[in-house]
Design a protein around this motif. Structure first.
Motif, PDB file in Angstrom:
ATOM      1  N   ASP A 181      -4.684   1.509   2.894  1.00  0.00           N
ATOM      2  CA  ASP A 181      -5.813   1.228   2.013  1.00  0.00           C
ATOM      3  C   ASP A 181      -5.418   1.412   0.556  1.00  0.00           C
ATOM      4  N   LEU A 182      -4.639   2.452   0.290  1.00  0.00           N
ATOM      5  CA  LEU A 182      -4.188   2.733  -1.067  1.00  0.00           C
ATOM      6  C   LEU A 182      -3.286   1.613  -1.588  1.00  0.00           C
ATOM      7  N   ARG A 183      -2.354   1.175  -0.758  1.00  0.00           N
ATOM      8  CA  ARG A 183      -1.439   0.103  -1.175  1.00  0.00           C
ATOM      9  C   ARG A 183      -2.176  -1.220  -1.385  1.00  0.00           C
ATOM     10  N   THR A 184      -3.214  -1.452  -0.584  1.00  0.00           N
ATOM     11  CA  THR A 184      -4.006  -2.665  -0.776  1.00  0.00           C
ATOM     12  C   THR A 184      -4.671  -2.653  -2.150  1.00  0.00           C
ATOM     13  N   ASN A 185      -5.244  -1.511  -2.512  1.00  0.00           N
ATOM     14  CA  ASN A 185      -5.884  -1.384  -3.818  1.00  0.00           C
ATOM     15  C   ASN A 185      -4.885  -1.571  -4.957  1.00  0.00           C
ATOM     16  N   MET A 225       3.404  -3.821   2.006  1.00  0.00           N
ATOM     17  CA  MET A 225       3.461  -2.415   2.407  1.00  0.00           C
ATOM     18  C   MET A 225       2.165  -1.998   3.098  1.00  0.00           C
ATOM     19  N   ALA A 226       1.047  -2.517   2.600  1.00  0.00           N
ATOM     20  CA  ALA A 226      -0.248  -2.195   3.207  1.00  0.00           C
ATOM     21  C   ALA A 226      -0.308  -2.675   4.649  1.00  0.00           C
ATOM     22  N   LEU A 227       0.172  -3.880   4.905  1.00  0.00           N
ATOM     23  CA  LEU A 227       0.186  -4.417   6.266  1.00  0.00           C
ATOM     24  C   LEU A 227       1.055  -3.564   7.183  1.00  0.00           C
TER      25      LEU A 227
END
Length: 627
Positions: A171-175, A181-183
């Protein structure tokens, strides 16, 4: 909203149940039990169950039970009860989106857990604090606490806790805009939750996967996951995650669909439900979606109203991510209505927030808007400067997601050309070897001659020696060429072997997943998703730059060192570009390899020429071919 905020349930509670007509009698029974109980530790489970019964539909009421737990712990001087109260108050503040107060109570719980040396609750609170810091935009602190939580969950052999840290990190990487990396982290979380049989957290992880599919443009899978999630959350009566999924789905329809009625229905339901559960965070998202829908329908006044509502709530709870998002939305509205002053003001605020939180995607959007605003204002130089900044951030995001990879087809093409040349050279060497055999036979015949022909034999032998000497020189020359080309082929062979190893690993993994499909048809959706991810991963991760660079440098005689001798400020990015130019790739082909626009390649070529001191009349390809 993040389900990992409830991770403490793993140590103190069973799964959360919501108040409904079916369990109202149970609540009444708990109240009666509380009334009749003495003021001692026996009250703790009663207050906990009452808190659980209200947290998802009446946060204010749940807060009173958390206060009762704190008072009980203080009165009895029992740290365990006090910590339980602090935990639940932190949760309640989180549901109200008061993240600062929530963090304050989590830290109180953490201090008590450290005092008692209880590793599981220490990890749980570290994770919850990381989640709050993420929302507040304090990325560094969020990463630190998330890492600590992961280490402690591993120490406690808690797979579900480790999965929760992966989910939070996703969630942090998506933001941050780091969707690759988020995936990877979301898939890691889903795998863990599947193994431990946690269907709800697995579903939440799939939501993160779907959200990142959306970010990379795979809307079909995203819609499938979000729609399925909404139905699951309806069955579980999980309104928080239901409204979250509805907002995600509305976001997709806003980007891809012209079905305004369907989108409006989703938004209406999400606004209603957000107010019902008293969640400012989801209400902000719902208002943002409503503003975007009005914007799409060119109803700019209404769009401005809802985006201002979203910004007001975001400011009131200091939600930096949504301050950034709402400001960008308002800037777009004012740009559409040619209100340059307000468009620039909101874009600059979004840029300030994205700089504070190190949000690459936020910076990218802000620079793009500022470029368009400057152009509208007639300031073309400023528009160009902002556009270049936008391109830099855009390229950075793509580089982080995909890395810098060499095209497999290009390697094959280059190798085939080398091999074709080698075939001709090998034929020449065979011809020379055949001649050498004939010469050897001739020598044998002459050596077996009679004494009467000694004079003639001497002449012939002299001629033979001259031919052998000439042939030997020619053969040695050709064999040296052959050895050099063989050495090159060996390097290429090594490269291709590495490639085949990767391919074989990939194929084996793909085979394993297909076997799972064969043996467990009921797992079709999950395994299908993994297979899709494997295919995408394989297409994006063939040979990396470092492998290519080492072979390229050897074949082209330390090309990179020669460039750095010309100008020691030559960067890795410059070396990649120069290598591709020397391979005679077109601007379009280089852009495809680097995953950028052709215009960006032209700009990079211009900068490379300046660093190498190449004049305007000299073509950079011709210059590099001489190195």
């Amino acid at each position: 909203m993040n389900r990992t905020i409830l991770i403490f349930v793993l140590y103190f509670l069973s799964s959360v149940q919501l108040v409904s007509s079916q369990n109202q009698k149970k609540v009444d029974s708990l109240l009666q039990e509380l009334k009749n109980s003495p003021i001692d530790s026996s009250r703790t489970p009663i207050l906990v169950n009452l808190w659980r019964a209200h947290i998802n539909n009446d946060v204010d009421k749940a807060m009173t039970y958390a206060d009762s737990l704190i008072s009980l712990g203080q009165f009895l001087k029992i740290d365990a009860i006090l910590g339980t109260g602090y935990q639940r108050k932190g949760i309640a503040y989180y549901y109200l989106n008061d993240f600062k107060s929530s963090t304050e109570y989590y830290k109180k719980t953490l201090a008590l857990s450290i005092k008692q040396n209880k590793i599981p609750p220490i990890a749980a609170m570290q994770l919850n604090i990381a989640i709050n810091y993420k929302v507040l935009g304090n990325i560094d602190s969020a990463l630190i606490y998330n890492k600590k939580a992961k280490s402690n969950f591993e120490l406690a052999n808690d797979s579900a806790g480790v999965g929760a840290t992966y989910k939070n990190l996703s969630d942090l990487r998506t933001n941050q805009g780091y969707y690759k990396m988020a995936l990877e982290n979301a898939i890691g979380a889903a795998d863990i939750f599947e193994k431990v049989g946690d269907s709800l957290n697995m579903s939440d992880s799939n939501i993160l996967i779907a959200n990142n599919y959306l970010k990379i443009g795979d809307t079909a899978l995203a819609i499938q996951y979000f729609t399925a999630a909404i139905e699951v959350y309806k069955i579980k009566n999980d309104k928080h995650f239901q409204v979250q999924s509805m907002n995600y789905l509305a976001d997709i329809y806003l980007n891809k669909s012209t079905n305004y009625d369907k989108t409006q229905h989703l938004i209406d339901e999400s606004i209603k439900m957000s107010k019902e559960i008293k969640s400012p965070f989801y209400l902000i998202q719902s208002y943002q979606n409503q503003g975007r829908l009005f914007m799409k329908r060119k109803k700019y006044k209404q769009a401005d109203t809802f985006l201002k509502k979203a910004l007001f709530i975001s400011d009131s709870i200091n939600d930096k991510f949504n301050i950034q998002t709402s400001s960008l939305g308002l800037s777009k509205v004012h740009l559409a209505t040619k209100n340059v002053y307000n468009a620039r003001k909101n874009a600059n605020r979004a840029l300030q927030i994205s700089t504070e939180t190190n949000s690459l995607s936020g910076k990218r959007e802000a620079y793009k808007l500022l470029s368009e605003i400057a152009k509208l204002d007639g300031n073309n130089n400023m528009a160009l400067n902002y556009f270049q900044l936008f391109k830099e951030k855009n390229d950075s995001i793509y580089n982080i997601e995909n890395g810098q990879r060499l095209s497999e087809l290009q390697i094959i093409h280059e190798t085939e050309k080398k091999e074709a040349a080698l075939v001709l050279q090998e034929e020449e060497i065979k011809t020379l070897n055949a001649q050498a055999k004939n010469d050897k036979l001739t020598k044998t015949l002459y050596a077996g001659g009679t004494a009467a022909g000694l004079a003639l034999s001497g002449l012939l032998f002299f001629g033979f020696r001259q031919r052998m000497k000439k042939n030997k020189i020619a053969r040695e020359k050709q064999e040296e060429i052959y050895k050099q080309e063989i050495a090159f082929k060996q390097k290429e062979l090594t490269s291709q072997t590495l490639h085949l190893v990767q391919k074989n690993t990939f194929l084996q993994e793909l085979k394993d997943n297909l076997e799972k499909l064969k043996n467990s048809p009921e797992k079709f959706k999950m395994e299908f998703r993994r297979i899709v991810m494997l295919l995408k991963k394989e297409s994006a991760t063939d040979k990396d730059w470092e492998v290519f660079k080492s072979y390229f440098s050897e074949v082209h005689d330390n090309f990179d060192n020669k460039l750095k001798n010309i100008n020691d400020s030559i960067t890795e990015k410059d070396l990649r570009l120069a290598s591709f130019i020397k391979m005679n790739l077109s601007t379009k082909e280089i852009a495809a390899l680097l995953n950028v626009l052709p215009e960006s390649v032209l700009t990079s070529k211009y900068r490379l020429k300046k660093k190498l001191g190449i004049d305007k009349e000299t073509d950079v390809y011709n210059f590099l071919m001489k190195i």
